[in-house]
Design a protein around this motif. Structure first.
Motif, short mmCIF file in Angstrom:
data_model
loop_
_atom_site.label_atom_id
_atom_site.label_comp_id
_atom_site.label_asym_id
_atom_site.label_seq_id
_atom_site.Cartn_x
_atom_site.Cartn_y
_atom_site.Cartn_z
N LYS A 82 0.81 -1.21 0.00
CA LYS A 82 0.00 0.00 0.00
C LYS A 82 0.85 1.27 0.00
CE LYS A 82 -2.48 -0.63 3.72
NZ LYS A 82 -1.87 -1.87 4.26
N ASP A 83 2.11 1.16 0.39
CA ASP A 83 2.99 2.32 0.43
C ASP A 83 4.01 2.22 -0.69
OD1 ASP A 83 1.80 3.40 2.79
OD2 ASP A 83 2.88 1.91 3.98
N GLU A 84 3.95 3.16 -1.62
CA GLU A 84 4.74 3.03 -2.85
C GLU A 84 6.02 3.86 -2.87
OE1 GLU A 84 2.65 5.07 -6.27
OE2 GLU A 84 1.03 5.04 -4.80
N ILE A 85 6.21 4.74 -1.88
CA ILE A 85 7.41 5.58 -1.85
C ILE A 85 8.19 5.30 -0.57
CG2 ILE A 85 8.28 7.95 -1.68
CD1 ILE A 85 5.89 8.86 -3.33
N TYR A 86 9.50 5.20 -0.71
CA TYR A 86 10.39 5.14 0.45
C TYR A 86 11.22 6.41 0.46
CZ TYR A 86 14.38 4.07 3.42
OH TYR A 86 15.34 4.13 4.40
N PHE A 87 11.20 7.13 1.59
CA PHE A 87 11.99 8.34 1.75
C PHE A 87 13.02 8.13 2.85
CE2 PHE A 87 12.73 12.26 4.19
CZ PHE A 87 13.47 12.96 3.23
N ASP A 88 14.26 8.54 2.60
CA ASP A 88 15.35 8.32 3.56
C ASP A 88 16.03 9.64 3.90
OD1 ASP A 88 17.33 5.65 4.33
OD2 ASP A 88 18.12 7.69 4.57
N GLU A 101 17.42 -1.99 -0.11
CA GLU A 101 16.29 -2.82 0.32
C GLU A 101 14.97 -2.27 -0.21
OE1 GLU A 101 16.59 -2.91 4.55
OE2 GLU A 101 18.33 -4.26 4.58
N ALA A 102 14.84 -0.95 -0.23
CA ALA A 102 13.61 -0.35 -0.76
C ALA A 102 13.46 -0.62 -2.25
CB ALA A 102 13.61 1.16 -0.48
N ILE A 103 14.55 -0.53 -2.99
CA ILE A 103 14.49 -0.82 -4.42
C ILE A 103 14.13 -2.28 -4.65
CG2 ILE A 103 15.86 -0.96 -6.54
CD1 ILE A 103 17.49 1.45 -5.47
N ASP A 104 14.73 -3.18 -3.87
CA ASP A 104 14.40 -4.60 -3.99
C ASP A 104 12.92 -4.86 -3.71
OD1 ASP A 104 17.00 -5.32 -4.63
OD2 ASP A 104 17.56 -5.74 -2.54
N ALA A 105 12.33 -4.03 -2.85
CA ALA A 105 10.91 -4.18 -2.52
C ALA A 105 10.01 -3.50 -3.55
CB ALA A 105 10.64 -3.60 -1.13
N GLY A 106 10.61 -2.89 -4.58
CA GLY A 106 9.82 -2.26 -5.64
C GLY A 106 9.33 -0.87 -5.31
N LYS A 107 9.92 -0.22 -4.30
CA LYS A 107 9.48 1.11 -3.93
C LYS A 107 10.14 2.17 -4.79
CE LYS A 107 7.21 -0.67 -0.47
NZ LYS A 107 5.75 -0.90 -0.61
N ASN A 108 9.40 3.23 -5.07
CA ASN A 108 10.02 4.43 -5.60
C ASN A 108 10.77 5.10 -4.46
OD1 ASN A 108 8.70 4.31 -8.29
ND2 ASN A 108 6.84 4.61 -7.07
N VAL A 109 11.93 5.68 -4.75
CA VAL A 109 12.81 6.15 -3.68
C VAL A 109 13.18 7.61 -3.87
CG1 VAL A 109 14.96 5.77 -2.44
CG2 VAL A 109 13.77 3.82 -3.47
N VAL A 134 12.37 1.84 -10.90
CA VAL A 134 11.67 2.65 -9.89
C VAL A 134 11.97 4.12 -10.14
CG1 VAL A 134 11.78 0.77 -8.22
CG2 VAL A 134 13.55 2.55 -8.20
N LYS A 135 11.08 4.97 -9.66
CA LYS A 135 11.26 6.41 -9.82
C LYS A 135 12.13 6.92 -8.68
CE LYS A 135 7.06 7.31 -12.49
NZ LYS A 135 6.67 5.92 -12.74
N GLN A 136 13.28 7.44 -9.05
CA GLN A 136 14.30 7.83 -8.09
C GLN A 136 14.40 9.34 -8.01
OE1 GLN A 136 18.37 7.50 -9.96
NE2 GLN A 136 17.25 6.03 -11.26
N GLY A 137 14.79 9.86 -6.84
CA GLY A 137 14.96 11.30 -6.71
C GLY A 137 15.87 11.63 -5.54
N ILE A 138 16.63 12.71 -5.71
CA ILE A 138 17.52 13.19 -4.66
C ILE A 138 17.11 14.61 -4.28
CG2 ILE A 138 19.23 14.12 -6.28
CD1 ILE A 138 20.21 12.28 -3.08
N VAL A 139 17.17 14.93 -3.00
CA VAL A 139 16.82 16.27 -2.53
C VAL A 139 17.89 17.26 -2.98
CG1 VAL A 139 16.46 17.72 -0.50
CG2 VAL A 139 15.57 15.37 -0.54
N GLN A 140 17.46 18.33 -3.65
CA GLN A 140 18.35 19.42 -4.07
C GLN A 140 17.66 20.74 -3.76
OE1 GLN A 140 19.60 18.58 -8.17
NE2 GLN A 140 21.11 17.14 -7.39
N ASP A 141 17.41 20.94 -2.47
CA ASP A 141 16.51 22.00 -2.01
C ASP A 141 16.96 23.40 -2.37
OD1 ASP A 141 17.93 22.99 0.90
OD2 ASP A 141 18.40 20.97 0.24
#
Length: 391
Positions: A82-88, A101-109, A134-141
């Protein structure tokens, strides 16, 4: 409006940045505003679950902010479809493990910088995410700060003519924690190299994307670091030896013959309008951008001083600068990027801030540390998206 739930596993929200900028001012701010409109009368409604090691802290945060879900079991959370995004935004040294581990679980990160502790590790994550689709993203605030956005507006308008140089100042005095009841404003791990601390790893990741995306790609670097305060007091009142750098003096050659210098310091007392500013000089004009404000001086408004130390200075130099107006409603920089990433996940809209960009930031930090150790300029090898992201 029709609501579309989007579940987000948020790891690291007990830390200052994860709690304040990502949970409260971004994810919960979007939720409290009624969700994120994505067209066709639909809004994305973030549904976070808070993850960490300290259940008591998680519960206190959840109760204080109306969050109903929290857990100390990351593996179980990653297994919930039910949860599709992992944020770290947790400890940098554990990021590769958790993100993998999040990528292995199929989460967008989506995750904070630094992406990892080495460019090799960061590139592994980028390739793995790309291969998994998976849809990946890095914070670049800092790209989304009002001052930097105004600066970009000036560049795109041709205001500067040919840009010659960029000078940056970042930092403030971080109290040592040993006198006058003044606790340190930053956690003690920041000053321990063995815990991935240090201002070069922390800030050169920022300077890479700011320089690359605002001005031109970084081509070479020279850096001197320092541990100016060798002894500090931690959160428990215990004295410890600082083993990581607390100041860095960086020079960067950019594409297009632009020279940049950025000083980063946790050991400086501020005499400027904001904690961070960039001074840009060009053939037709100059600008000073901070976190929120941006001021300009065009060629036609430039005074003509003459060096004469025997007479009082006749100019009030600050009065010759003009404020760039907002002309827009600038929201929290972290929230703006979160909205872009959520739309990327939900709609597939472009999101350029990939793990490859995160790897470039780590690369510059590594080269900065190497330059300091070897006391020489170093070229910055090009990392191409196509070479890394091909499955």
């Amino acid at each position: 409006m029709q609501e579309k739930r989007i579940g987000i596993i948020m790891n690291g929200v007990t830390g200052r940045m994860g709690l304040n900028q990502h949970l409260i001012r971004s994810v919960l701010a979007i939720r409290n505003a009624g969700g994120l409109p994505i067209g066709d009368g639909t809004v994305l409604m973030p549904d976070p679950i808070l993850v960490g090691r300290n259940e008591a802290k998680l519960k206190a945060i959840a109760d204080a902010h109306g969050v109903t879900r929290y857990s100390t079991d990351l593996e179980r959370c990653l297994g919930d479809e039910k949860d599709e995004i992992y944020f770290d935004s947790g400890t940098t040294g554990l990021r590769e493990t958790f993100v993998s581990e999040a990528i292995d679980a199929g989460k967008n990160v989506y995750c904070e910088k630094p992406l990892s502790t080495s460019v090799e590790s960061a590139l592994r994550l980028a390739k793995k995410a790309a291969s998994a689709g998976v849809k990946q993203g890095i914070v670049q605030d800092k790209l989304f700060l009002p001052g930097v956005r105004k600066l970009r507006r000036l560049i795109e308008s041709g205001f500067f003519g040919r840009i010659l140089s960029v000078r940056g100042e970042f930092g403030y005095w971080v109290f040592e924690g040993d006198w006058g009841g003044q606790p340190a404003q930053r956690p003690s791990w920041n000053y321990r190299k063995e815990e991935d601390g240090g201002i070069i790893l922390d800030m050169f990741c920022h300077w890479r994307y700011v320089l690359d995306h605002t001005f031109a790609p970084v081509q070479s670097v020279s850096c001197m670091g320092a541990t100016h305060i060798p002894q500090r007091v931690d959160e428990n009142g215990k004295t410890y030896q600082a083993t990581a750098d607390d100041a860095a003096y960086g020079s960067f050659q950019l594409e297009g013959d632009i020279f940049a210098q950025i000083n980063s310091s946790w050991t400086t007392r501020v005499y400027r309008d904001e904690l961070f500013n960039l001074h840009v000089d060009g053939t037709e004009g100059s600008a000073i951008a901070g976190l929120r404000d941006c001021k300009t001086q065009h060629r036609v408004n430039t005074p003509k001083p003459t060096w004469n130390p025997d007479l009082p200075n006749p100019f009030k130099f600050r009065e010759h600068w003009q404020e760039v107006p907002d002309n827009a409603n600038f929201e929290n920089a972290f929230k703006v990027q979160w909205e872009l990433y959520l739309k990327h996940v939900a709609l597939g809209t472009p999101f350029p801030h990939t793990f490859v960009d995160g790897a470039r930031g780590v690369q510059l930090a590594e080269l900065g540390l190497k330059s300091w150790a070897e006391r020489r300029w170093l070229d910055v090898p090009v990392i191409k998206d196509a070479d890394v992201l091909k499955a």
